[in-house]
Design an enzyme around this catalytic site. Structure first.
Site, mmCIF file in Angstrom:
data_model
loop_
_atom_site.group_PDB
_atom_site.id
_atom_site.type_symbol
_atom_site.label_atom_id
_atom_site.label_comp_id
_atom_site.label_asym_id
_atom_site.label_seq_id
_atom_site.Cartn_x
_atom_site.Cartn_y
_atom_site.Cartn_z
ATOM 1 N N GLN A 32 0.830 -1.198 0.000
ATOM 2 C CA GLN A 32 0.000 0.000 0.000
ATOM 3 C C GLN A 32 0.868 1.252 0.000
ATOM 4 O O GLN A 32 1.919 1.300 0.638
ATOM 5 C CB GLN A 32 -0.913 -0.016 1.224
ATOM 6 C CG GLN A 32 -2.160 0.838 1.052
ATOM 7 C CD GLN A 32 -3.247 0.435 2.034
ATOM 8 O OE1 GLN A 32 -3.301 -0.693 2.506
ATOM 9 N NE2 GLN A 32 -4.128 1.365 2.344
ATOM 10 N N SER B 247 4.012 -6.422 2.667
ATOM 11 C CA SER B 247 2.706 -6.380 3.320
ATOM 12 C C SER B 247 1.649 -7.025 2.422
ATOM 13 O O SER B 247 1.731 -8.223 2.152
ATOM 14 C CB SER B 247 2.349 -4.935 3.701
ATOM 15 O OG SER B 247 1.220 -4.901 4.545
ATOM 16 N N LEU B 248 0.664 -6.273 1.914
ATOM 17 C CA LEU B 248 -0.342 -6.898 1.053
ATOM 18 C C LEU B 248 0.303 -7.541 -0.178
ATOM 19 O O LEU B 248 -0.249 -8.486 -0.762
ATOM 20 C CB LEU B 248 -1.397 -5.881 0.615
ATOM 21 C CG LEU B 248 -1.058 -4.954 -0.563
ATOM 22 C CD1 LEU B 248 -1.464 -5.569 -1.896
ATOM 23 C CD2 LEU B 248 -1.686 -3.597 -0.391
ATOM 24 N N ARG C 45 -9.314 -8.045 4.221
ATOM 25 C CA ARG C 45 -8.165 -7.585 5.013
ATOM 26 C C ARG C 45 -8.188 -6.069 5.142
ATOM 27 O O ARG C 45 -7.969 -5.513 6.227
ATOM 28 C CB ARG C 45 -6.873 -8.044 4.342
ATOM 29 C CG ARG C 45 -5.578 -7.733 5.093
ATOM 30 C CD ARG C 45 -4.417 -8.350 4.311
ATOM 31 N NE ARG C 45 -3.114 -8.165 4.943
ATOM 32 C CZ ARG C 45 -2.293 -7.140 4.716
ATOM 33 N NH1 ARG C 45 -2.661 -6.180 3.878
ATOM 34 N NH2 ARG C 45 -1.114 -7.072 5.311
ATOM 35 N N HIS D 283 0.259 -3.170 11.163
ATOM 36 C CA HIS D 283 1.388 -3.996 11.619
ATOM 37 C C HIS D 283 1.810 -3.707 13.050
ATOM 38 O O HIS D 283 2.987 -3.523 13.347
ATOM 39 C CB HIS D 283 2.569 -3.862 10.642
ATOM 40 C CG HIS D 283 2.253 -4.378 9.275
ATOM 41 N ND1 HIS D 283 2.059 -5.714 9.015
ATOM 42 C CD2 HIS D 283 2.051 -3.732 8.108
ATOM 43 C CE1 HIS D 283 1.765 -5.871 7.734
ATOM 44 N NE2 HIS D 283 1.735 -4.683 7.169
ATOM 45 N N GLN E 188 1.276 -11.867 10.054
ATOM 46 C CA GLN E 188 1.724 -10.675 9.336
ATOM 47 C C GLN E 188 0.896 -9.440 9.676
ATOM 48 O O GLN E 188 1.387 -8.311 9.650
ATOM 49 C CB GLN E 188 1.660 -10.962 7.825
ATOM 50 C CG GLN E 188 2.285 -9.914 6.947
ATOM 51 C CD GLN E 188 1.434 -9.651 5.718
ATOM 52 O OE1 GLN E 188 0.259 -9.368 5.828
ATOM 53 N NE2 GLN E 188 2.060 -9.748 4.563
#
Length: 313
Positions: free
Chosen positions: A10, A95-96, A120, A204, A253
């Site tokens: 992102q 991340s994603l 998510r 996170h 994660q």
């Protein structure tokens, strides 16, 4: 020589991303159509036309970035002869982007990945009321020093290292007051820059536990196959190959640190000297220069990038 393929997270989204790929290649159009169908909404129209504020919403940005990444992979497969099973030593995503990497490696279907990322995004946004969480970038600081700053700033609240992006760029995440304290502590310790980030939620960190619980439930009923290429996981900076391990790591994660510097260091240490960033923007290619300056990097997100890719490999 060995190659790894990287997938952005992102922040790389921009109105118009993927549009040229879709106009030029049927393979890209097929990916965008599959994502639209999976979500029951015209996400591709939002990607191509905006508005930017709506595209930036976490629940839209996450599946949209994945769609562009997978479109780039499909185009490379069809137009440039890419075979990930043979041509990639590893895949990894920020991340994603880890979901994009898993889909590219065949562990997840594109449709399931789109639905998981929509969930998510919504779950991460809903985990913490707007204004109660924050994130900040600390520039010119190493990991252990950033951990000490976060621990001192927490004072019974939450403040954690969210991303270790390499090159002395660390992101901390937590409650708004704790992150503000971290900024002041960092400045007092001579950190080059400490700046709040314009994010909608504190990603996170442990405040994301409700989102982790939502992903655990969703992933429990999602088919995950063994990936055709080892996926270097964010939370371990090591390859994940078994479906149950992947399922567990994707849950971890959500609240864990994205150990991106270590992920790239691991791949470089395993002999990878060429990295291909697939999708929107060039953020990971830029980070690569700071983490592994001896390696070469290229980004592929538009038709014009194909010739450069052919020359690169």
């Amino acid at each position: 020589m060995a190659r790894a393929f990287l997938f952005p997270g992102q922040g790389s989204q921009a109105v118009g991303m993927g549009k040229a790929l879709g106009e030029a290649f049927a393979e890209a159009r097929a990916v965008f159509a599959e994502v639209d169908d999976a979500l029951g909404a015209p996400l591709s129209t939002l990607m191509f036309e905006g508005p930017e504020a709506e595209l930036t919403l976490t629940a839209n940005a996450q599946p949209a970035l994945m769609a562009v990444s997978l479109a780039a992979i499909r185009v490379l497969e069809a137009q440039a002869g890419l075979d990930l099973s043979c041509d990639a030593a590893f895949v990894a995503g920020h991340s994603l982007g880890e979901y994009s990497a898993l889909a590219a490696a065949g562990a997840l279907s594109i449709a399931d990945t789109a639905r998981l990322l929509r969930l998510r995004g919504k779950a991460m946004q809903a985990a913490v009321p707007v204004g109660e969480g924050a994130m900040a970038a600390l520039l010119g600081v190493e990991l252990e020093a950033a951990r000490e700053i976060a621990a001192e700033a927490a004072r019974g609240a939450v403040c954690q290292v969210a991303n270790d992006n390499g090159g002395g760029q660390i992101v901390v995440s937590g409650t708004k007051a704790a992150v503000e304290r971290a900024i002041e502590i960092a400045k007092g310790r001579g950190v080059k820059r400490a700046v709040p980030l314009p994010v909608s939620a504190p990603f996170h960190c442990m405040l994301m536990q409700p989102a982790a619980d939502a992903m655990r439930a969703a992933l429990a009923t999602t088919r995950i196959d063994a990936p055709r290429v080892p996926v270097v996981a964010n939370v371990t900076a090591a390859p994940a190959r078994e479906p149950e391990e992947i399922r567990r790591l994707l849950v971890e994660q959500v609240t864990g640190t994205v150990r991106w510097r270590e992920c790239v260091d691991f791949m470089a240490g395993e002999g990878v000297d060429k990295f291909v960033e697939c999708g929107a923007g060039k953020v990971l290619t830029g980070l690569l220069k700071r983490i592994a300056p001896q390696a070469a990097g290229i980004s592929v997100g538009a038709p014009a990038d194909l010739d450069a890719y052919r020359g690169f490999v």
